[in-house]
Scaffold this motif. Structure first.
Motif, PDB file in Angstrom:
ATOM      1  N   PHE A  79      -3.017  -0.401 -11.966  1.00  0.00           N
ATOM      2  CA  PHE A  79      -3.383  -1.448 -11.010  1.00  0.00           C
ATOM      3  C   PHE A  79      -4.254  -2.519 -11.661  1.00  0.00           C
ATOM      4  O   PHE A  79      -4.955  -2.265 -12.650  1.00  0.00           O
TER       5      PHE A  79
ATOM      6  N   ARG B 200       0.959   3.609 -10.114  1.00  0.00           N
ATOM      7  CA  ARG B 200       0.072   2.452 -10.001  1.00  0.00           C
ATOM      8  C   ARG B 200      -1.397   2.813 -10.074  1.00  0.00           C
ATOM      9  O   ARG B 200      -2.229   1.943 -10.352  1.00  0.00           O
ATOM     10  N   HIS B 201      -1.768   4.056  -9.815  1.00  0.00           N
ATOM     11  CA  HIS B 201      -3.183   4.436  -9.887  1.00  0.00           C
ATOM     12  C   HIS B 201      -3.729   4.283 -11.304  1.00  0.00           C
ATOM     13  O   HIS B 201      -4.950   4.229 -11.506  1.00  0.00           O
TER      14      HIS B 201
ATOM     15  N   ALA C 186       0.993   4.801   3.342  1.00  0.00           N
ATOM     16  CA  ALA C 186       0.301   3.521   3.220  1.00  0.00           C
ATOM     17  C   ALA C 186      -1.106   3.580   3.798  1.00  0.00           C
ATOM     18  O   ALA C 186      -2.023   2.932   3.296  1.00  0.00           O
TER      19      ALA C 186
ATOM     20  N   GLU D  18      -6.128  -2.500  -3.680  1.00  0.00           N
ATOM     21  CA  GLU D  18      -6.015  -3.816  -3.071  1.00  0.00           C
ATOM     22  C   GLU D  18      -7.283  -4.056  -2.253  1.00  0.00           C
ATOM     23  O   GLU D  18      -8.127  -3.162  -2.120  1.00  0.00           O
TER      24      GLU D  18
ATOM     25  N   GLU E 209      -6.144   4.796  -3.759  1.00  0.00           N
ATOM     26  CA  GLU E 209      -5.985   4.299  -5.123  1.00  0.00           C
ATOM     27  C   GLU E 209      -4.977   3.151  -5.208  1.00  0.00           C
ATOM     28  O   GLU E 209      -4.329   2.964  -6.232  1.00  0.00           O
ATOM     29  N   ASP E 210      -4.863   2.385  -4.129  1.00  0.00           N
ATOM     30  CA  ASP E 210      -4.094   1.141  -4.193  1.00  0.00           C
ATOM     31  C   ASP E 210      -4.918   0.057  -4.884  1.00  0.00           C
ATOM     32  O   ASP E 210      -4.381  -0.797  -5.580  1.00  0.00           O
TER      33      ASP E 210
ATOM     34  N   SER F  73       0.593   5.265  -4.647  1.00  0.00           N
ATOM     35  CA  SER F  73       0.036   4.886  -5.956  1.00  0.00           C
ATOM     36  C   SER F  73       0.175   5.987  -6.997  1.00  0.00           C
ATOM     37  O   SER F  73       0.221   5.712  -8.202  1.00  0.00           O
TER      38      SER F  73
ATOM     39  N   HIS G 223       4.398  -0.153   0.316  1.00  0.00           N
ATOM     40  CA  HIS G 223       4.924  -0.281  -1.044  1.00  0.00           C
ATOM     41  C   HIS G 223       6.177   0.571  -1.196  1.00  0.00           C
ATOM     42  O   HIS G 223       6.277   1.653  -0.592  1.00  0.00           O
TER      43      HIS G 223
ATOM     44  N   LEU H 226       0.819  -1.211   0.000  1.00  0.00           N
ATOM     45  CA  LEU H 226       0.000   0.000   0.000  1.00  0.00           C
ATOM     46  C   LEU H 226       0.855   1.264   0.000  1.00  0.00           C
ATOM     47  O   LEU H 226       1.958   1.287   0.537  1.00  0.00           O
ATOM     48  N   GLY H 227       0.280   2.326  -0.562  1.00  0.00           N
ATOM     49  CA  GLY H 227       0.876   3.654  -0.494  1.00  0.00           C
ATOM     50  C   GLY H 227       1.646   4.029  -1.749  1.00  0.00           C
ATOM     51  O   GLY H 227       2.209   3.188  -2.444  1.00  0.00           O
TER      52      GLY H 227
ATOM     53  N   ASP I 170      -2.932   7.306   1.337  1.00  0.00           N
ATOM     54  CA  ASP I 170      -2.816   7.774  -0.046  1.00  0.00           C
ATOM     55  C   ASP I 170      -4.006   7.381  -0.906  1.00  0.00           C
ATOM     56  O   ASP I 170      -4.504   8.159  -1.718  1.00  0.00           O
TER      57      ASP I 170
END
Length: 312
Positions: A178, A174-175, A249, A257, A254-255, A170, A231, A167-168, A252
């Motif tokens: 993902f 990653r946003h 984490a 998960e 938009e992970d 993103s 992350h 996490l964190g 933020d």
């Protein structure tokens, strides 16, 4: 109904909930990741709207990647409830300056993501205007025949909280890239019978607090578990802005998960192969708390909230 003047997304949602018709018997309560419309719960629906300058930046991001994200956030809602995506509608308000190639790239990105999860794009609406582009996608899904949708409100004190990945940070990239955890969610639901799930779209702290509120209990996060779920992107941002990697984490967002709540009796041998990491437990006392070095303190359910801007 009491009216609040505070400009906050959660207050707005509560105000809207008070104006809606009662939910369909046996359906999903208002405020979960998807909603039941048809009697009997044959279909569940979700809709997400992405705006240029908020959820993506067309000056820097590729239109195909933007279209993919617009579809993926809806599929992530399907993952949150462990249901099977079926079909999608896409509505766009395109900026007048967009070229035909740009517009088609947006649709191609959404289509490719939908195809990956066997979700048929069946139609929608197109408009244009002088303002930044807005993309709204609606997805319909069916519950698995062997189990119903997993809702937010089923957690109980003593249940254990797990997350499906790191996490964190993103926003580093990653946003946009993902992978919606649709397949993983169905496997988790089948093997673990979770009491509650949510996709981590607005930040772990805020989204776990939503599970706690919906379930009428509280949540206690463990610092050691959290620190094992950070992350590398969160550590990169921490070096840039001075906020701790743990804070990134937690807040933020938009992970995308999953936060998964399971009964305390579920044995670790069934959990470990799924790649889940323990981060805490549900408790009787309402609220969100952090346990670190043997001490417990209240934790602000910080994360992304519309009307307030960035994480806070």
């Amino acid at each position: 109904m009491t009216r609040s003047n505070e400009k906050d997304e959660l207050h707005l949602i509560r105000e809207i909930a008070g104006r809606l018709a009662p939910r369909i018997a046996g359906g999903v309560p208002f405020g979960d990741d998807m909603a039941t419309i048809a009697p009997g719960g044959e279909l569940l629906w979700t809709v997400d709207m992405l705006m240029d300058g908020v959820d993506f930046d067309s000056r820097r991001h590729d239109w195909r990647a933007i279209g993919r994200k617009a579809m993926a956030v809806n599929l992530s809602d399907c993952a949150a409830m462990a249901v099977h995506p079926q079909s999608a509608l896409i509505a766009v308000a395109l900026n007048d300056a967009l070229s035909m190639d740009d517009a088609l790239a947006l649709f191609d990105g959404a289509q490719a993501c939908a195809d990956e999860f066997v979700c048929e794009m069946t139609g929608g609406d197109t408009n244009s205007w002088a303002w930044p582009t807005v993309v709204s996608i609606t997805v319909a899904a069916r519950p698995d025949p062997d189990f119903g949708p997993v809702m937010r409100g089923g957690a109980r004190p003593g249940d254990q909280i797990y997350v499906s990945g790191l996490l964190g940070g993103s926003i580093v990239g990653r946003h946009l890239t993902f992978q919606p955890r649709v397949r993983e969610a169905l496997q988790i639901a089948r093997l673990l019978q979770p009491h509650a799930m949510i996709d981590i779209s607005d930040g772990l702290a805020l989204d776990v607090s939503r599970i706690a509120e919906a379930s009428g209990c509280g949540a206690l996060l463990d610092a050691a578990g959290l620190d094992g779920c950070i992350h590398p992107d969160a550590r990169t941002l921490a070096q840039r802005d001075g906020r701790s990697a743990r804070e990134h984490a937690l807040s933020d967002g938009e992970d995308f998960e999953l936060a998964v709540v399971v009964h305390a009796d579920v044995i670790e041998d069934r959990i470990a192969p799924l790649g889940l990491r323990r981060v805490g437990e549900m408790i009787r006392q309402p609220g969100l708390f952090l346990r670190e070095a043997g001490e417990i303190r209240p934790l602000e359910p910080c994360g992304w909230r519309h009307f307030r801007g960035a994480s806070q």
